[in-house]
Motif scaffolding. Structure first.
Motif, PDB file in Angstrom:
ATOM      1  N   ALA A  30      20.624  20.092 -34.343  1.00  0.00           N
ATOM      2  CA  ALA A  30      21.723  20.032 -33.360  1.00  0.00           C
ATOM      3  C   ALA A  30      23.144  20.559 -34.173  1.00  0.00           C
ATOM      4  CB  ALA A  30      21.765  18.634 -32.753  1.00  0.00           C
ATOM      5  N   GLY A  34      25.584  23.762 -33.064  1.00  0.00           N
ATOM      6  CA  GLY A  34      26.747  23.800 -32.667  1.00  0.00           C
ATOM      7  C   GLY A  34      27.743  24.520 -33.494  1.00  0.00           C
ATOM      8  N   THR A  67      28.163  17.766 -31.782  1.00  0.00           N
ATOM      9  CA  THR A  67      26.711  17.907 -31.027  1.00  0.00           C
ATOM     10  C   THR A  67      25.680  16.957 -31.822  1.00  0.00           C
ATOM     11  OG1 THR A  67      27.544  20.539 -31.121  1.00  0.00           O
ATOM     12  CG2 THR A  67      25.068  20.077 -31.097  1.00  0.00           C
ATOM     13  N   SER A  70      26.204  13.620 -30.217  1.00  0.00           N
ATOM     14  CA  SER A  70      25.915  13.708 -28.796  1.00  0.00           C
ATOM     15  C   SER A  70      24.246  13.642 -28.773  1.00  0.00           C
ATOM     16  CB  SER A  70      26.359  14.770 -28.045  1.00  0.00           C
ATOM     17  OG  SER A  70      25.987  15.940 -28.562  1.00  0.00           O
ATOM     18  N   TYR A  71      23.808  14.454 -29.527  1.00  0.00           N
ATOM     19  CA  TYR A  71      22.237  14.327 -29.772  1.00  0.00           C
ATOM     20  C   TYR A  71      21.614  12.940 -30.008  1.00  0.00           C
ATOM     21  CZ  TYR A  71      17.463  14.938 -31.269  1.00  0.00           C
ATOM     22  OH  TYR A  71      16.072  14.862 -31.363  1.00  0.00           O
TER      23      TYR A  71
END
Length: 80
Positions: A30, A34, A67, A70-71
């Motif tokens: 992730a 990003g 990113t 958020s993952y």
């Protein structure tokens, strides 16, 4: 001299929670997604200077970190 066979060790218990190794790879993926997407935006988007400077690098690291965060929050929310 032949030794007698040793008894096999018991199988490890199944874990219900993911280990740090199984969570680390998707989080790294992730972050790299990003980072790469933001660098590609700065490098190829029309109208922007096609120079990767310190601002673009810091922005890419920030987007990669967001990113990854958020993952991580999405995974912990879906596992609950």
């Amino acid at each position: 001299m032949i030794e007698p066979p040793r008894p096999k060790s018991p199988a490890p218990a199944c874990r219900t929670e993911p280990t740090s190794h199984t969570r680390r790879r998707p989080e790294l993926a992730a972050f790299l997604t990003g980072l790469t997407a933001t660098l590609a935006l700065f490098a190829f988007f029309p109208g922007l200077p096609h120079v990767i400077d310190w601002g673009a690098t810091l922005a890419s690291l920030t987007v990669g970190g967001l990113t990854q965060w958020s993952y991580r929050s999405w995974i912990t929310r879906t596992q609950s």
